[in-house]
Motif scaffolding. Structure first.
Motif, mmCIF file in Angstrom:
data_model
loop_
_atom_site.group_PDB
_atom_site.id
_atom_site.type_symbol
_atom_site.label_atom_id
_atom_site.label_comp_id
_atom_site.label_asym_id
_atom_site.label_seq_id
_atom_site.Cartn_x
_atom_site.Cartn_y
_atom_site.Cartn_z
ATOM 1 N N PRO A 178 73.162 0.642 67.341
ATOM 2 C CA PRO A 178 74.525 0.154 67.610
ATOM 3 C C PRO A 178 74.522 -1.295 68.096
ATOM 4 C CG PRO A 178 73.812 1.648 69.348
ATOM 5 C CD PRO A 178 72.737 1.696 68.292
ATOM 6 N N GLU A 179 75.614 -1.960 67.864
ATOM 7 C CA GLU A 179 75.752 -3.378 68.229
ATOM 8 C C GLU A 179 75.512 -3.607 69.714
ATOM 9 O OE1 GLU A 179 76.031 -7.219 67.063
ATOM 10 O OE2 GLU A 179 76.250 -5.507 65.717
ATOM 11 N N THR A 180 75.919 -2.655 70.538
ATOM 12 C CA THR A 180 75.736 -2.814 71.988
ATOM 13 C C THR A 180 74.251 -2.930 72.350
ATOM 14 O OG1 THR A 180 75.865 -0.400 72.184
ATOM 15 C CG2 THR A 180 77.876 -1.657 72.666
ATOM 16 N N VAL A 181 73.409 -2.172 71.674
ATOM 17 C CA VAL A 181 71.962 -2.237 71.908
ATOM 18 C C VAL A 181 71.394 -3.530 71.334
ATOM 19 C CG1 VAL A 181 69.726 -1.182 71.304
ATOM 20 C CG2 VAL A 181 71.655 0.261 72.014
ATOM 21 N N ILE A 182 71.806 -3.878 70.125
ATOM 22 C CA ILE A 182 71.281 -5.067 69.443
ATOM 23 C C ILE A 182 71.547 -6.335 70.251
ATOM 24 C CG2 ILE A 182 71.488 -6.508 67.369
ATOM 25 C CD1 ILE A 182 72.086 -3.881 65.820
ATOM 26 N N ILE A 183 72.737 -6.469 70.780
ATOM 27 C CA ILE A 183 73.088 -7.650 71.571
ATOM 28 C C ILE A 183 72.162 -7.789 72.772
ATOM 29 C CG2 ILE A 183 74.860 -8.614 73.115
ATOM 30 C CD1 ILE A 183 76.946 -7.488 71.091
ATOM 31 N N ARG A 184 71.909 -6.688 73.456
ATOM 32 C CA ARG A 184 71.068 -6.731 74.654
ATOM 33 C C ARG A 184 69.604 -6.990 74.314
ATOM 34 N NH1 ARG A 184 72.156 -1.385 77.459
ATOM 35 N NH2 ARG A 184 71.119 -2.301 79.256
ATOM 36 N N VAL A 185 69.135 -6.448 73.185
ATOM 37 C CA VAL A 185 67.767 -6.706 72.738
ATOM 38 C C VAL A 185 67.598 -8.189 72.418
ATOM 39 C CG1 VAL A 185 66.099 -6.297 70.878
ATOM 40 C CG2 VAL A 185 67.336 -4.370 71.896
ATOM 41 N N LYS A 186 68.550 -8.744 71.681
ATOM 42 C CA LYS A 186 68.477 -10.167 71.319
ATOM 43 C C LYS A 186 68.507 -11.058 72.558
ATOM 44 C CE LYS A 186 71.094 -11.686 68.072
ATOM 45 N NZ LYS A 186 72.336 -11.903 67.293
ATOM 46 N N GLU A 187 69.321 -10.700 73.509
ATOM 47 C CA GLU A 187 69.418 -11.478 74.746
ATOM 48 C C GLU A 187 68.088 -11.492 75.490
ATOM 49 O OE1 GLU A 187 72.422 -11.868 78.599
ATOM 50 O OE2 GLU A 187 72.593 -10.163 77.257
ATOM 51 N N ALA A 188 67.411 -10.351 75.503
ATOM 52 C CA ALA A 188 66.101 -10.282 76.156
ATOM 53 C C ALA A 188 65.065 -11.112 75.396
ATOM 54 C CB ALA A 188 65.647 -8.829 76.263
ATOM 55 N N ILE A 189 65.053 -10.992 74.083
ATOM 56 C CA ILE A 189 64.068 -11.713 73.269
ATOM 57 C C ILE A 189 64.237 -13.216 73.405
ATOM 58 C CG2 ILE A 189 63.367 -12.236 70.893
ATOM 59 C CD1 ILE A 189 63.917 -9.275 70.220
ATOM 60 N N ILE A 190 65.459 -13.680 73.344
ATOM 61 C CA ILE A 190 65.691 -15.125 73.328
ATOM 62 C C ILE A 190 65.295 -15.803 74.635
ATOM 63 C CG2 ILE A 190 68.088 -15.380 74.143
ATOM 64 C CD1 ILE A 190 68.534 -16.970 71.460
ATOM 65 N N ALA A 191 65.265 -15.015 75.721
ATOM 66 C CA ALA A 191 64.931 -15.597 77.036
ATOM 67 C C ALA A 191 63.500 -15.295 77.476
ATOM 68 C CB ALA A 191 65.914 -15.083 78.089
ATOM 69 N N HIS A 192 62.703 -14.645 76.638
ATOM 70 C CA HIS A 192 61.389 -14.198 77.122
ATOM 71 C C HIS A 192 60.396 -15.334 77.313
ATOM 72 C CE1 HIS A 192 59.742 -14.343 72.953
ATOM 73 N NE2 HIS A 192 58.574 -14.417 73.566
ATOM 74 N N SER A 193 60.652 -16.501 76.701
ATOM 75 C CA SER A 193 59.705 -17.607 76.860
ATOM 76 C C SER A 193 60.311 -18.802 77.604
ATOM 77 C CB SER A 193 59.181 -18.070 75.498
ATOM 78 O OG SER A 193 60.220 -18.714 74.788
ATOM 79 N N ARG A 194 61.577 -18.724 77.919
ATOM 80 C CA ARG A 194 62.300 -19.765 78.652
ATOM 81 C C ARG A 194 62.284 -21.121 77.929
ATOM 82 N NH1 ARG A 194 60.513 -18.936 84.883
ATOM 83 N NH2 ARG A 194 62.444 -19.994 85.322
ATOM 84 N N GLU A 195 62.077 -21.092 76.612
ATOM 85 C CA GLU A 195 62.155 -22.314 75.821
ATOM 86 C C GLU A 195 63.615 -22.756 75.714
ATOM 87 O OE1 GLU A 195 58.804 -21.932 72.467
ATOM 88 O OE2 GLU A 195 60.174 -20.246 72.549
ATOM 89 N N GLU A 196 63.805 -24.033 75.511
ATOM 90 C CA GLU A 196 65.156 -24.589 75.346
ATOM 91 C C GLU A 196 66.053 -24.264 76.528
ATOM 92 O OE1 GLU A 196 66.386 -26.435 72.519
ATOM 93 O OE2 GLU A 196 64.248 -26.583 72.111
ATOM 94 N N GLY A 197 65.458 -24.010 77.697
ATOM 95 C CA GLY A 197 66.248 -23.794 78.901
ATOM 96 C C GLY A 197 66.843 -22.413 79.054
ATOM 97 N N TYR A 198 66.482 -21.474 78.168
ATOM 98 C CA TYR A 198 66.990 -20.110 78.303
ATOM 99 C C TYR A 198 66.367 -19.453 79.526
ATOM 100 C CZ TYR A 198 69.094 -20.235 73.660
ATOM 101 O OH TYR A 198 69.866 -20.548 72.579
ATOM 102 N N GLU A 199 67.181 -18.828 80.346
ATOM 103 C CA GLU A 199 66.705 -18.107 81.526
ATOM 104 C C GLU A 199 67.089 -16.637 81.394
ATOM 105 O OE1 GLU A 199 65.065 -18.941 84.365
ATOM 106 O OE2 GLU A 199 64.708 -20.983 83.687
ATOM 107 N N PRO A 200 66.167 -15.737 81.696
ATOM 108 C CA PRO A 200 66.517 -14.307 81.660
ATOM 109 C C PRO A 200 67.593 -13.990 82.702
ATOM 110 C CG PRO A 200 64.137 -14.626 81.769
ATOM 111 C CD PRO A 200 64.771 -15.953 82.033
#
Length: 198
Positions: free
Chosen positions: A91-113
């Motif tokens: 479901p979209e609710t799970v996908i959004i949260r998974v993507k949010e976690a992935i995009i912040a896992h390396s803190r590149e480009e200033g992304y913070e978990p």
């Protein structure tokens, strides 16, 4: 039926991930993703996080590492994960949260978990770079990069500049508790190595 599979087809995600990781360097392969998944489950259970989101994010967090089409490998991995998880019926609710976690896992480009799941994925990823496995991964990465063991632009300099400061940025108490003995092992290794060097 397992709750993971009741949300979507987890085995399908694993099979697709295998294909992506077959093309990655051995320091960021499927084995790494599976170990991060196990660390993530431990931290999720201790911290009260969503285990499904953690498992999926851990499994897919590095699939965009080589041949990234986005600015960072995390952004590329998140984009690929979106397609994979839709195809697997999540479901979209799970996908959004998974993507949010992935995009912040390396803190590149200033992304913070920001979410608990993103913080746990970040911590789990760092736990796989300490201890005996961490040393193995470091030397594997050094081989890919052509780094010497010690000196400038070496395995040791990467350790000193990156890994030694990981504990300063861990988000969960559980991760810090696991981190300390693994980090001590690495510190002892480098101490012994210098004593043995001629």
């Amino acid at each position: 039926m397992d709750f993971l599979t009741s949300q979507g087809n987890f085995e399908q995600v694993v099979q697709i991930a295998k294909g992506f990781y077959a093309r990655k360097d051995r320091a960021h392969d499927l084995d790494h993703a599976l170990r991060v998944r196990e660390w993530g489950k431990k931290l999720a259970l201790a911290e009260g996080a969503d285990v499904i989101v953690i498992e999926l994010a851990a499994l897919l967090h590095d699939i965009g590492r080589s041949g990234a089409v986005e600015k960072t490998h995390a952004q590329s991995s998140a984009g690929l994960a979106d397609n994979i998880l839709h195809k697997a019926g999540y479901p979209e609710t799970v996908i959004i949260r998974v993507k949010e976690a992935i995009i912040a896992h390396s803190r590149e480009e200033g992304y913070e978990p920001k979410t608990l799941e993103a913080k746990i994925l970040y911590d789990a990823d760092k736990l796989d770079f300490v201890g005996a496995i961490g040393l193995g991964r470091l030397f594997t990465l050094g081989g890919v990069q052509g780094w010497p063991l010690v000196g400038e632009n070496s395995c040791e300099s990467f350790y000193q500049e990156k890994i030694r400061s990981y504990h300063e940025h861990l988000f969960t108490k559980s991760a810090l508790n696991y981190f300390k003995p693994l980090f001590s092992y690495m510190e002892e290794f480098w101490h012994k190595l210098h004593k043995e060097m001629i």
